[in-house]
Design a protein around this motif. Structure first.
Motif, PDB file in Angstrom:
ATOM      1  N   CYS A 169      -3.040  -0.208  -3.899  1.00 40.05           N
ATOM      2  CA  CYS A 169      -4.252   0.469  -3.428  1.00 40.05           C
ATOM      3  C   CYS A 169      -3.948   1.527  -2.366  1.00 40.05           C
ATOM      4  O   CYS A 169      -4.555   2.583  -2.351  1.00 40.05           O
ATOM      5  CB  CYS A 169      -5.231  -0.537  -2.827  1.00 40.05           C
ATOM      6  SG  CYS A 169      -5.995  -1.588  -4.073  1.00 40.05           S
ATOM      7  N   HIS A 170      -3.025   1.213  -1.455  1.00 42.48           N
ATOM      8  CA  HIS A 170      -2.837   2.099  -0.296  1.00 42.48           C
ATOM      9  C   HIS A 170      -1.700   3.088  -0.453  1.00 42.48           C
ATOM     10  O   HIS A 170      -1.399   3.835   0.471  1.00 42.48           O
ATOM     11  CB  HIS A 170      -2.639   1.265   0.970  1.00 42.48           C
ATOM     12  CG  HIS A 170      -3.887   0.552   1.389  1.00 42.48           C
ATOM     13  ND1 HIS A 170      -5.020   1.215   1.782  1.00 42.48           N
ATOM     14  CD2 HIS A 170      -4.204  -0.770   1.428  1.00 42.48           C
ATOM     15  CE1 HIS A 170      -5.971   0.339   2.081  1.00 42.48           C
ATOM     16  NE2 HIS A 170      -5.504  -0.876   1.862  1.00 42.48           N
TER      17      HIS A 170
ATOM     18  N   ARG B  56     -19.292  -3.695  11.822  1.00 42.75           N
ATOM     19  CA  ARG B  56     -17.874  -4.020  11.604  1.00 42.75           C
ATOM     20  C   ARG B  56     -17.075  -3.768  12.876  1.00 42.75           C
ATOM     21  O   ARG B  56     -16.267  -4.577  13.289  1.00 42.75           O
ATOM     22  CB  ARG B  56     -17.311  -3.167  10.460  1.00 42.75           C
ATOM     23  CG  ARG B  56     -15.867  -3.530  10.146  1.00 42.75           C
ATOM     24  CD  ARG B  56     -15.156  -2.463   9.403  1.00 42.75           C
ATOM     25  NE  ARG B  56     -15.775  -2.216   8.126  1.00 42.75           N
ATOM     26  CZ  ARG B  56     -15.429  -1.197   7.338  1.00 42.75           C
ATOM     27  NH1 ARG B  56     -14.497  -0.366   7.695  1.00 42.75           N
ATOM     28  NH2 ARG B  56     -16.032  -1.015   6.195  1.00 42.75           N
TER      29      ARG B  56
ATOM     30  N   CYS C  92       0.189  -4.363  -0.948  1.00 42.85           N
ATOM     31  CA  CYS C  92      -0.743  -3.328  -0.487  1.00 42.85           C
ATOM     32  C   CYS C  92      -0.601  -1.996  -1.214  1.00 42.85           C
ATOM     33  O   CYS C  92      -1.561  -1.237  -1.307  1.00 42.85           O
ATOM     34  CB  CYS C  92      -0.557  -3.073   1.001  1.00 42.85           C
ATOM     35  SG  CYS C  92      -0.161  -4.535   1.973  1.00 42.85           S
TER      36      CYS C  92
ATOM     37  N   LYS D 141      -8.340  -6.927   9.837  1.00 39.45           N
ATOM     38  CA  LYS D 141      -8.740  -6.440   8.506  1.00 39.45           C
ATOM     39  C   LYS D 141      -7.923  -7.107   7.407  1.00 39.45           C
ATOM     40  O   LYS D 141      -8.449  -7.438   6.348  1.00 39.45           O
ATOM     41  CB  LYS D 141      -8.602  -4.916   8.439  1.00 39.45           C
ATOM     42  CG  LYS D 141      -9.623  -4.205   9.316  1.00 39.45           C
ATOM     43  CD  LYS D 141      -9.361  -2.702   9.372  1.00 39.45           C
ATOM     44  CE  LYS D 141     -10.379  -2.035  10.304  1.00 39.45           C
ATOM     45  NZ  LYS D 141     -10.030  -0.640  10.621  1.00 39.45           N
TER      46      LYS D 141
ATOM     47  N   THR E 281     -15.839  -3.899  -0.288  1.00 37.36           N
ATOM     48  CA  THR E 281     -15.047  -2.667  -0.383  1.00 37.36           C
ATOM     49  C   THR E 281     -13.848  -2.802  -1.320  1.00 37.36           C
ATOM     50  O   THR E 281     -13.228  -1.806  -1.644  1.00 37.36           O
ATOM     51  CB  THR E 281     -14.454  -2.245   0.982  1.00 37.36           C
ATOM     52  OG1 THR E 281     -13.380  -3.141   1.320  1.00 37.36           O
ATOM     53  CG2 THR E 281     -15.466  -2.228   2.091  1.00 37.36           C
TER      54      THR E 281
ATOM     55  N   TYR F  10      -6.331 -11.675   3.217  1.00 38.79           N
ATOM     56  CA  TYR F  10      -4.997 -12.222   2.917  1.00 38.79           C
ATOM     57  C   TYR F  10      -4.717 -13.553   3.614  1.00 38.79           C
ATOM     58  O   TYR F  10      -3.606 -14.056   3.539  1.00 38.79           O
ATOM     59  CB  TYR F  10      -3.919 -11.191   3.295  1.00 38.79           C
ATOM     60  CG  TYR F  10      -3.814 -10.114   2.244  1.00 38.79           C
ATOM     61  CD1 TYR F  10      -3.033 -10.304   1.100  1.00 38.79           C
ATOM     62  CD2 TYR F  10      -4.529  -8.933   2.357  1.00 38.79           C
ATOM     63  CE1 TYR F  10      -2.960  -9.336   0.118  1.00 38.79           C
ATOM     64  CE2 TYR F  10      -4.463  -7.958   1.374  1.00 38.79           C
ATOM     65  CZ  TYR F  10      -3.677  -8.170   0.264  1.00 38.79           C
ATOM     66  OH  TYR F  10      -3.601  -7.224  -0.718  1.00 38.79           O
TER      67      TYR F  10
ATOM     68  N   MET G 100     -11.193  -4.399  -0.277  1.00 44.31           N
ATOM     69  CA  MET G 100     -10.091  -4.774   0.626  1.00 44.31           C
ATOM     70  C   MET G 100     -10.060  -6.301   0.721  1.00 44.31           C
ATOM     71  O   MET G 100     -10.971  -6.912   1.256  1.00 44.31           O
ATOM     72  CB  MET G 100     -10.314  -4.129   2.004  1.00 44.31           C
ATOM     73  CG  MET G 100      -9.385  -4.635   3.095  1.00 44.31           C
ATOM     74  SD  MET G 100      -7.654  -4.264   2.754  1.00 44.31           S
ATOM     75  CE  MET G 100      -6.840  -5.426   3.819  1.00 44.31           C
TER      76      MET G 100
HETATM   77  C1  HEC Z   1      -7.389  -3.885  -4.230  1.00 42.77           C
HETATM   78  C2  HEC Z   1      -7.159  -2.832  -3.316  1.00 42.77           C
HETATM   79  C3  HEC Z   1      -6.603  -3.118  -1.947  1.00 42.77           C
HETATM   80  C4  HEC Z   1      -5.469  -3.850  -1.626  1.00 42.77           C
HETATM   81  C5  HEC Z   1      -4.540  -4.579  -2.567  1.00 42.77           C
HETATM   82  C6  HEC Z   1      -5.343  -3.755  -0.195  1.00 42.77           C
HETATM   83  N1  HEC Z   1      -6.357  -2.991   0.334  1.00 42.77           N
HETATM   84 FE1  HEC Z   1      -6.578  -2.452   2.284  1.00 42.77          FE
HETATM   85  N2  HEC Z   1      -8.293  -1.474   1.825  1.00 42.77           N
HETATM   86  C7  HEC Z   1      -8.812  -1.309   0.557  1.00 42.77           C
HETATM   87  C8  HEC Z   1     -10.006  -0.490   0.632  1.00 42.77           C
HETATM   88  C9  HEC Z   1     -10.874  -0.065  -0.530  1.00 42.77           C
HETATM   89  C10 HEC Z   1     -10.182  -0.163   1.989  1.00 42.77           C
HETATM   90  C11 HEC Z   1     -11.280   0.723   2.585  1.00 42.77           C
HETATM   91  C12 HEC Z   1     -12.357  -0.106   3.183  1.00 42.77           C
HETATM   92  C13 HEC Z   1     -13.392   0.742   3.872  1.00 42.77           C
HETATM   93  O1  HEC Z   1     -13.406   1.958   3.741  1.00 42.77           O
HETATM   94  O2  HEC Z   1     -14.198   0.168   4.553  1.00 42.77           O
HETATM   95  C14 HEC Z   1      -9.087  -0.809   2.702  1.00 42.77           C
HETATM   96  C15 HEC Z   1      -8.924  -0.709   4.082  1.00 42.77           C
HETATM   97  C16 HEC Z   1      -7.797  -1.130   4.735  1.00 42.77           C
HETATM   98  C17 HEC Z   1      -7.521  -0.884   6.124  1.00 42.77           C
HETATM   99  C18 HEC Z   1      -8.420  -0.107   7.095  1.00 42.77           C
HETATM  100  C19 HEC Z   1      -8.088   1.347   6.978  1.00 42.77           C
HETATM  101  C20 HEC Z   1      -8.799   2.208   8.006  1.00 42.77           C
HETATM  102  O3  HEC Z   1      -8.731   3.441   7.846  1.00 42.77           O
HETATM  103  O4  HEC Z   1      -9.380   1.690   8.940  1.00 42.77           O
HETATM  104  C21 HEC Z   1      -6.303  -1.431   6.406  1.00 42.77           C
HETATM  105  C22 HEC Z   1      -5.564  -1.406   7.738  1.00 42.77           C
HETATM  106  C23 HEC Z   1      -5.831  -2.036   5.195  1.00 42.77           C
HETATM  107  N3  HEC Z   1      -6.745  -1.845   4.200  1.00 42.77           N
HETATM  108  C24 HEC Z   1      -4.623  -2.692   5.096  1.00 42.77           C
HETATM  109  C25 HEC Z   1      -4.189  -3.333   3.933  1.00 42.77           C
HETATM  110  C26 HEC Z   1      -2.954  -4.087   3.852  1.00 42.77           C
HETATM  111  C27 HEC Z   1      -1.965  -4.259   4.991  1.00 42.77           C
HETATM  112  C28 HEC Z   1      -2.887  -4.587   2.580  1.00 42.77           C
HETATM  113  C29 HEC Z   1      -1.819  -5.483   2.012  1.00 42.77           C
HETATM  114  C30 HEC Z   1      -1.479  -6.682   2.752  1.00 42.77           C
HETATM  115  C31 HEC Z   1      -4.061  -4.110   1.864  1.00 42.77           C
HETATM  116  N4  HEC Z   1      -4.824  -3.363   2.728  1.00 42.77           N
HETATM  117  C32 HEC Z   1      -4.324  -4.341   0.530  1.00 42.77           C
HETATM  118  C33 HEC Z   1      -8.278  -1.803  -0.605  1.00 42.77           C
HETATM  119  C34 HEC Z   1      -7.147  -2.584  -0.709  1.00 42.77           C
END
Ligand code: HEC
Length: 194
Positions: free
Chosen positions: A83-84, A48, A80, A127, A135, A140, A137
């Motif tokens: 989840c976040h 990755r 976001c 990402k 995962t 979009y 994630m």
């Molecule tokens: C359904 C749940 C979900 C949604 C909704 C989501 N994410 Fe995530 N995201 C995750 C998960 C689970 C991970 C962890 C992936 C991993 O550990 O490899 C992640 C990882 C990430 C990371 C990397 C974090 C790191 O520590 O490197 C970023 C940046 C991120 N998301 C941004 C976003 C953004 C911005 C949005 C909205 C536009 C979003 N995510 C929406 C579940 C989600």
């Protein structure tokens, strides 16, 4: 010669059979609460990291203004936060995902970093646009425009810096106060059910 053939047979047939047998009867981890594979984190992180390093756009095409941060915060709240999490409020289920969804407004590294503020915006953009396979994630690319993906990415890259109050309110889970509705001024008649 015979030994060579035997070696090839073992390599081609026996090893895959053992691996398949372990998949079927060896109870490999499949539940969120199972222990990870040995070196799982490292094995996933290497390709990755290499891919993102190769593909990511190094210079964001926007010079973020207060309006970009506010727009990014709206996107964050809508897309976001489930989840976040919000600033000061964790997602209810993120800790029960595998891998966990990191809480992007938490401080870490002795309070110096907020979420992914130590990552270049281009890495976060990658990402957000592509998602992270297996995962949870999402990608979009088909949901947000390029500008919107940059807006949320530059917002997260600046999460450790002062942000416009409206953006802070949004990422803290407070929806901006709605404009007063005209009927709010007219007192409702006593006893009248709505
Ligand atoms: C359904 C749940 C979900 C949604 C909704 C989501 N994410 Fe995530 N995201 C995750 C998960 C689970 C991970 C962890 C992936 C991993 O550990 O490899 C992640 C990882 C990430 C990371 C990397 C974090 C790191 O520590 O490197 C970023 C940046 C991120 N998301 C941004 C976003 C953004 C911005 C949005 C909205 C536009 C979003 N995510 C929406 C579940 C989600």
């Amino acid at each position: 010669m015979g030994r060579l053939v035997l070696g090839i047979v073992i390599g081609l047939v026996l090893v895959p059979c053992i691996v398949l047998g372990w998949f079927k009867w060896g109870n490999p981890p499949v539940a969120v609460t199972d222990h990870p594979f040995p070196f799982e984190k490292q094995i996933v992180a290497i390709p990755r990291h290499a891919r993102i390093e190769r593909d990511m756009i190094k210079t964001p095409p926007i010079q973020p203004t207060a309006d970009d941060f506010i727009a990014g915060a709206h996107i964050y709240q809508e897309q976001c936060s489930a989840c976040h999490g919000f600033h000061g409020k964790h997602s209810d289920f993120a800790a029960h995902m595998y891998p966990r969804a990191p809480q992007l407004w938490d401080r870490h590294h002795n309070g110096k970093v907020v979420g992914v503020s130590d990552d270049p915006p281009g890495e976060t953009y990658w990402k957000v646009a592509n998602g992270i396979r297996l995962t949870g994630m999402p990608s979009y690319e088909k949901i947000l425009s390029t500008t919107q993906m940059w807006q949320v990415s530059v917002l997260l890259a600046n999460a450790d810096k002062p942000l416009p109050p409206e953006a802070v309110a949004l990422v803290s889970g407070q929806t901006p106060a709605p404009a007063p509705a005209p009927e709010a001024q007219t007192p409702t008649k006593p006893g009248k059910k709505r």
